[in-house]
Motif scaffolding. Structure first.
Motif, PDB file in Angstrom:
ATOM      1  N   MET A  91      28.689 -11.408  35.652  1.00  0.00           N
ATOM      2  CA  MET A  91      28.155 -12.747  35.961  1.00  0.00           C
ATOM      3  C   MET A  91      28.023 -13.611  34.711  1.00  0.00           C
ATOM      4  O   MET A  91      27.757 -14.795  34.802  1.00  0.00           O
ATOM      5  CB  MET A  91      26.759 -12.630  36.611  1.00  0.00           C
ATOM      6  N   ALA A  92      28.133 -12.988  33.526  1.00  0.00           N
ATOM      7  CA  ALA A  92      27.822 -13.708  32.280  1.00  0.00           C
ATOM      8  C   ALA A  92      29.089 -14.176  31.555  1.00  0.00           C
ATOM      9  O   ALA A  92      30.153 -13.577  31.703  1.00  0.00           O
ATOM     10  CB  ALA A  92      27.008 -12.809  31.366  1.00  0.00           C
ATOM     11  N   ASP A  93      28.937 -15.258  30.768  1.00  0.00           N
ATOM     12  CA  ASP A  93      30.030 -15.723  29.895  1.00  0.00           C
ATOM     13  C   ASP A  93      29.772 -15.360  28.442  1.00  0.00           C
ATOM     14  O   ASP A  93      30.600 -15.601  27.572  1.00  0.00           O
ATOM     15  CB  ASP A  93      30.164 -17.252  30.005  1.00  0.00           C
ATOM     16  N   GLY A  94      28.579 -14.811  28.171  1.00  0.00           N
ATOM     17  CA  GLY A  94      28.238 -14.392  26.817  1.00  0.00           C
ATOM     18  C   GLY A  94      27.076 -13.424  26.884  1.00  0.00           C
ATOM     19  O   GLY A  94      26.417 -13.313  27.924  1.00  0.00           O
ATOM     20  N   VAL A  95      26.823 -12.695  25.803  1.00  0.00           N
ATOM     21  CA  VAL A  95      25.686 -11.763  25.791  1.00  0.00           C
ATOM     22  C   VAL A  95      24.888 -11.919  24.501  1.00  0.00           C
ATOM     23  O   VAL A  95      25.428 -12.266  23.453  1.00  0.00           O
ATOM     24  CB  VAL A  95      26.108 -10.275  25.922  1.00  0.00           C
ATOM     25  N   ILE A  96      23.587 -11.677  24.628  1.00  0.00           N
ATOM     26  CA  ILE A  96      22.729 -11.564  23.450  1.00  0.00           C
ATOM     27  C   ILE A  96      22.500 -10.078  23.244  1.00  0.00           C
ATOM     28  O   ILE A  96      21.988  -9.402  24.147  1.00  0.00           O
ATOM     29  CB  ILE A  96      21.384 -12.279  23.681  1.00  0.00           C
ATOM     30  N   LEU A  97      22.910  -9.547  22.109  1.00  0.00           N
ATOM     31  CA  LEU A  97      22.686  -8.136  21.796  1.00  0.00           C
ATOM     32  C   LEU A  97      21.439  -8.040  20.930  1.00  0.00           C
ATOM     33  O   LEU A  97      21.400  -8.572  19.818  1.00  0.00           O
ATOM     34  CB  LEU A  97      23.894  -7.541  21.063  1.00  0.00           C
ATOM     35  N   LEU A  98      20.424  -7.384  21.451  1.00  0.00           N
ATOM     36  CA  LEU A  98      19.144  -7.276  20.754  1.00  0.00           C
ATOM     37  C   LEU A  98      19.061  -5.910  20.077  1.00  0.00           C
ATOM     38  O   LEU A  98      19.329  -4.897  20.715  1.00  0.00           O
ATOM     39  CB  LEU A  98      18.029  -7.396  21.802  1.00  0.00           C
ATOM     40  N   THR A  99      18.708  -5.878  18.797  1.00  0.00           N
ATOM     41  CA  THR A  99      18.590  -4.605  18.085  1.00  0.00           C
ATOM     42  C   THR A  99      17.268  -4.571  17.321  1.00  0.00           C
ATOM     43  O   THR A  99      16.899  -5.556  16.687  1.00  0.00           O
ATOM     44  CB  THR A  99      19.764  -4.432  17.088  1.00  0.00           C
ATOM     45  N   ASP A 100      16.571  -3.461  17.388  1.00  0.00           N
ATOM     46  CA  ASP A 100      15.297  -3.284  16.698  1.00  0.00           C
ATOM     47  C   ASP A 100      15.534  -3.245  15.181  1.00  0.00           C
ATOM     48  O   ASP A 100      16.424  -2.549  14.697  1.00  0.00           O
ATOM     49  CB  ASP A 100      14.663  -1.964  17.173  1.00  0.00           C
ATOM     50  N   ALA A 101      14.705  -3.980  14.429  1.00  0.00           N
ATOM     51  CA  ALA A 101      14.892  -4.089  12.974  1.00  0.00           C
ATOM     52  C   ALA A 101      14.647  -2.774  12.242  1.00  0.00           C
ATOM     53  O   ALA A 101      15.082  -2.597  11.109  1.00  0.00           O
ATOM     54  CB  ALA A 101      13.957  -5.154  12.411  1.00  0.00           C
ATOM     55  N   ILE A 127      18.448  -9.547  15.495  1.00  0.00           N
ATOM     56  CA  ILE A 127      17.678  -8.428  14.933  1.00  0.00           C
ATOM     57  C   ILE A 127      16.215  -8.729  15.275  1.00  0.00           C
ATOM     58  O   ILE A 127      15.619  -9.651  14.712  1.00  0.00           O
ATOM     59  CB  ILE A 127      17.895  -8.298  13.406  1.00  0.00           C
ATOM     60  N   ASN A 128      15.670  -7.975  16.224  1.00  0.00           N
ATOM     61  CA  ASN A 128      14.323  -8.263  16.754  1.00  0.00           C
ATOM     62  C   ASN A 128      13.258  -7.430  16.023  1.00  0.00           C
ATOM     63  O   ASN A 128      13.575  -6.458  15.342  1.00  0.00           O
ATOM     64  CB  ASN A 128      14.301  -7.964  18.261  1.00  0.00           C
ATOM     65  N   LYS A 129      12.016  -7.790  16.221  1.00  0.00           N
ATOM     66  CA  LYS A 129      10.856  -7.089  15.629  1.00  0.00           C
ATOM     67  C   LYS A 129      10.933  -7.074  14.093  1.00  0.00           C
ATOM     68  O   LYS A 129      10.693  -6.060  13.445  1.00  0.00           O
ATOM     69  CB  LYS A 129      10.742  -5.650  16.171  1.00  0.00           C
ATOM     70  N   ILE A 130      11.313  -8.232  13.532  1.00  0.00           N
ATOM     71  CA  ILE A 130      11.436  -8.384  12.077  1.00  0.00           C
ATOM     72  C   ILE A 130      10.093  -8.144  11.381  1.00  0.00           C
ATOM     73  O   ILE A 130      10.037  -7.744  10.218  1.00  0.00           O
ATOM     74  CB  ILE A 130      11.958  -9.813  11.776  1.00  0.00           C
ATOM     75  N   ASP A 131       8.998  -8.386  12.127  1.00  0.00           N
ATOM     76  CA  ASP A 131       7.675  -8.257  11.501  1.00  0.00           C
ATOM     77  C   ASP A 131       7.193  -6.806  11.417  1.00  0.00           C
ATOM     78  O   ASP A 131       6.070  -6.550  10.994  1.00  0.00           O
ATOM     79  CB  ASP A 131       6.652  -9.114  12.257  1.00  0.00           C
ATOM     80  N   ARG A 132       8.046  -5.819  11.815  1.00  0.00           N
ATOM     81  CA  ARG A 132       7.638  -4.412  11.687  1.00  0.00           C
ATOM     82  C   ARG A 132       7.550  -4.020  10.212  1.00  0.00           C
ATOM     83  O   ARG A 132       8.394  -4.420   9.404  1.00  0.00           O
ATOM     84  CB  ARG A 132       8.664  -3.494  12.381  1.00  0.00           C
ATOM     85  N   SER A 133       6.553  -3.205   9.883  1.00  0.00           N
ATOM     86  CA  SER A 133       6.372  -2.815   8.473  1.00  0.00           C
ATOM     87  C   SER A 133       7.536  -1.953   7.981  1.00  0.00           C
ATOM     88  O   SER A 133       7.869  -1.965   6.800  1.00  0.00           O
ATOM     89  CB  SER A 133       5.054  -2.046   8.322  1.00  0.00           C
ATOM     90  N   ASP A 134       8.168  -1.194   8.906  1.00  0.00           N
ATOM     91  CA  ASP A 134       9.291  -0.326   8.488  1.00  0.00           C
ATOM     92  C   ASP A 134      10.641  -0.967   8.800  1.00  0.00           C
ATOM     93  O   ASP A 134      11.654  -0.288   8.909  1.00  0.00           O
ATOM     94  CB  ASP A 134       9.187   1.049   9.163  1.00  0.00           C
ATOM     95  N   GLY A 135      10.664  -2.305   8.970  1.00  0.00           N
ATOM     96  CA  GLY A 135      11.920  -3.005   9.278  1.00  0.00           C
ATOM     97  C   GLY A 135      12.892  -2.928   8.105  1.00  0.00           C
ATOM     98  O   GLY A 135      12.500  -2.926   6.941  1.00  0.00           O
ATOM     99  N   ARG A 136      14.195  -2.906   8.426  1.00  0.00           N
ATOM    100  CA  ARG A 136      15.249  -2.882   7.386  1.00  0.00           C
ATOM    101  C   ARG A 136      16.417  -3.744   7.882  1.00  0.00           C
ATOM    102  O   ARG A 136      17.521  -3.226   8.150  1.00  0.00           O
ATOM    103  CB  ARG A 136      15.684  -1.444   7.090  1.00  0.00           C
ATOM    104  N   PRO A 137      16.174  -5.067   8.024  1.00  0.00           N
ATOM    105  CA  PRO A 137      17.149  -5.933   8.697  1.00  0.00           C
ATOM    106  C   PRO A 137      18.555  -5.925   8.098  1.00  0.00           C
ATOM    107  O   PRO A 137      19.540  -5.912   8.843  1.00  0.00           O
ATOM    108  CB  PRO A 137      16.514  -7.331   8.617  1.00  0.00           C
ATOM    109  N   GLU A 138      18.674  -5.940   6.745  1.00  0.00           N
ATOM    110  CA  GLU A 138      20.018  -6.012   6.145  1.00  0.00           C
ATOM    111  C   GLU A 138      20.852  -4.785   6.502  1.00  0.00           C
ATOM    112  O   GLU A 138      22.031  -4.905   6.856  1.00  0.00           O
ATOM    113  CB  GLU A 138      19.937  -6.146   4.607  1.00  0.00           C
TER     114      GLU A 138
END
Length: 604
Positions: A91-101, A127-138
């Motif tokens: 049904m979609a023409d695009g997707v948002i892929l959510l990944t835990d930071a 990249i979701n939950k950027i405010d987590r203390s153990d986040g490693r976004p890069e």
């Protein structure tokens, strides 16, 4: 003139924050009044979804941003409900892929992204939950890119925008040092990156039924996307299956579109819209609903087959019929057939004399959710241990389903987990440090070895480990796997449990029952310390005398019983045991309640 449109699905691993992000988008798009009371995780509307904090059914909603209508589809993250995700992506023409930071891409991320890329969709990565203390976004961005490459994404798909967000706090930014105010950057990226639906408005009406729903007032409702043309209320339509055969003809009695958590009635729908229609009684998922002029069905993705099944029978225990209203095999059969019709990831088969039914699904959770739902509807049933579904290859050799298992544990527990998965015939693929004192382990293990492993795993890691599994492939049979090591404590008689009897039997093993619980002969009341079954009398009271002295009366001190959930009980039982499910109780029992019959069956 139709409003400009964007259709987008949100996909992610379980617990990475899809539903929470949709909440924030709806609040910031001006959908609610400032003082309006809004539930948390608004899209998880089912009772079981609210209790477990997971999405079970895919659901569409829509918001308006800069005069563009954005249809957003929330999808389940659990592998067991993968059947929903596959259909919804159509049904979609695009997707948002959510990944835990912190966690990065997980097995289900790989599964849903693979399906989206195969359909040619261009993802937006958050990249979701950027405010987590153990986040490693890069590092997580690099891992996501590697995953795209491993899944053979084309150049167009590899050119994905990356955003950083905290769905719970309601902000999203393009760069990590941007001001963290709101989700407007995300909504702008959706308008720029996702193309409007490429549709033919002048062609005859046709839509693909993707989800089945039921409404207390309208009956069966079909949700799907209009592929071409337009339709008005009361138009005559017909539905055709994937082979082009006509399923039924009828009228569109009601047309609705999604707005927030509600459905809004409309008079006309156009190509590209995601709509809900009522008025058809036999049409199911993957059928094409179209005007009479259309003869070709719309292509639909075949659903991956089930890998696990349970047998469901009538409850025939001595306590049957006391709590449930629906206890006959006819009522159970009709309910299971209705489920198989609306839930394409479930298969239904029945025995020759129609007294037992085999239900196939993707995993213990999906089967457990079905049984829990039926229990709440007033059904009484008896359920067997889940078993995996085997296949044969061209040479006649037996193949069994294998799963990819990803485990994050503290370093001190890694050796215990590796040992227990080796015993379950798991093969280690990778082991690496995941930072913050954690180790990430990857295995390929047979599905039957993982039945019931979740609770043992939580005990081994003292509740700190995270285990994720997803179907990988069919592979040659791996040989015998040891089952439950301990035997059962079985009640010798029917009656009510006495505290004094439990007190004297506690050193025999761990109990599952409390005083005043009704029991019957052949019911499992505890787990034996040893590997054999033991019959015990939990009804024996204290022999009273008319002599009283200070030394004869001991205070009865009982160890708390072990309490298990429905899925844990299903996985706990052995081949010769069953689970009795009623609206108020879950009981473990032997298949043969009489000890003589058990001995005869054991010899046979």
């Amino acid at each position: 003139m139709t409003q400009e449109l964007r259709n987008i699905a949100i996909i992610a691993h379980v617990d990475h924050g899809k539903t929470t992000l949709i909440d924030s988008i709806m609040k910031q798009s001006g959908m609610f009044r400032e003082n309006q009371q809004v539930d948390e995780r608004l899209m998880d509307s089912g009772d079981l979804e609210k209790e477990r904090g997971i999405t079970i059914l895919a659901k569409p909603t829509s918001v308006t941003w800069k005069d563009v209508r954005i249809n957003i589809i929330d999808t389940p993250g659990h592998a067991d409900f993968g059947g929903e995700v596959e259909r919804v992506l159509g049904m979609a023409d695009g997707v948002i892929l959510l990944t835990d930071a912190a966690e990065g891409p997980m097995p289900q991320t790989k599964f849903v992204l693979g399906k989206a890329l195969a359909q040619g969709l261009r993802p937006i990565v958050i990249i979701n939950k950027i405010d987590r203390s153990d986040g490693r976004p890069e590092e997580v961005v690099d891992e996501v890119f590697d995953l795209f490459v491993a899944l053979d994404a084309n150049e167009n798909q590899l050119d994905f925008p990356i955003l950083y967000a905290s769905g719970r706090n309601g902000w999203c930014v393009c760069e990590l040092d941007d001001p963290r105010d709101n989700l407007h950057p995300l909504l702008d990226v959706i308008l720029d990156h996702v193309k409007p639906p490429q549709v033919d408005q002048s062609a005859p009406f046709a839509m693909l039924a993707t989800l089945l729903d039921s409404d207390p007032y309208l009956g069966r409702c079909l949700v799907g996307r209009v592929f071409q043309g337009s339709a008005k209320v009361n138009d005559s339509v017909r539905s055709i299956d994937l082979n082009g055969a006509v399923v039924e003809t009828g009228r569109l009695t009601k047309l609705m579109m999604f707005e927030g958590a509600d459905r809004r009635p409309v008079e006309t729908v156009h190509a590209g819209d995601i709509v809900c229609i009522a008025g058809l009684t036999k049409t199911s998922v993957a059928d094409t609903i179209c005007s009479v002029a259309v003869t070709e069905p719309i292509k639909s993705t075949p659903i991956d087959p089930p890998t696990m099944s349970v047998t469901i029978m009538v409850n025939d225990s001595p306590l049957a019929g006391r709590e449930g209203k629906k206890v006959t095999s006819t009522a159970i059969r009709e309910r299971l057939l209705a489920e198989a019709e609306t839930n394409v990831a479930i298969t239904f088969a029945e025995s020759g004399n129609k007294d037992s039914f085999e239900i196939g699904g993707r995993g213990e959770l999906q089967l457990g959710v079905l049984i829990e739902t039926m229990r709440r509807e007033g059904f009484e049933l008896t359920v067997s241990r889940p078993k995996v579904l085997y296949k044969e290859d061209d040479t006649g050799a037996r193949l069994e389903p294998m799963e990819e298992v990803t485990i994050d544990v503290d370093e001190e527990f890694s050796s215990t987990v590796v040992d227990s998965l080796n015993r379950r015939r798991g093969e280690m693929l990778d082991m690496r440090a995941a930072g913050a004192g954690k180790t990430r382990l990857m295995f390929k293990a047979p599905s039957r070895g993982l039945i019931g492993y979740q609770s043992q795993f939580l005990t081994q890691t003292r509740g700190t480990g995270v285990l994720n599994r997803i179907f990988d492939s069919y592979a040659p049979h791996k040989g015998a796997i040891e089952g439950r090591r301990n035997g059962a404590l079985i009640s010798t008689d029917s009656g009510v449990v006495v505290a004094y009897a439990l007190f004297n039997l506690q050193d025999r093993g761990q109990m599952f029952v409390t005083p005043q619980t009704p029991v019957y002969q052949g019911m499992i009341v505890g787990e034996h310390n040893r590997d054999n079954d033991l019959e015990i009398n939990v009804l024996k009271g204290k022999q009273l005398t008319n002599v009283r002295s200070s030394g004869t009366d001991e205070a009865v001190k009982l160890v708390p019983p072990r309490v298990m959930s429905l899925e844990q009980m299903m996985a706990y039982i052995n081949e010769d045991e069953l689970l009795e499910v009623t609206p108020q109780n879950l009981r473990l029992r032997k298949m043969h309640l009489c000890p003589h019959e058990r001995k005869r069956a054991a010899r046979a």
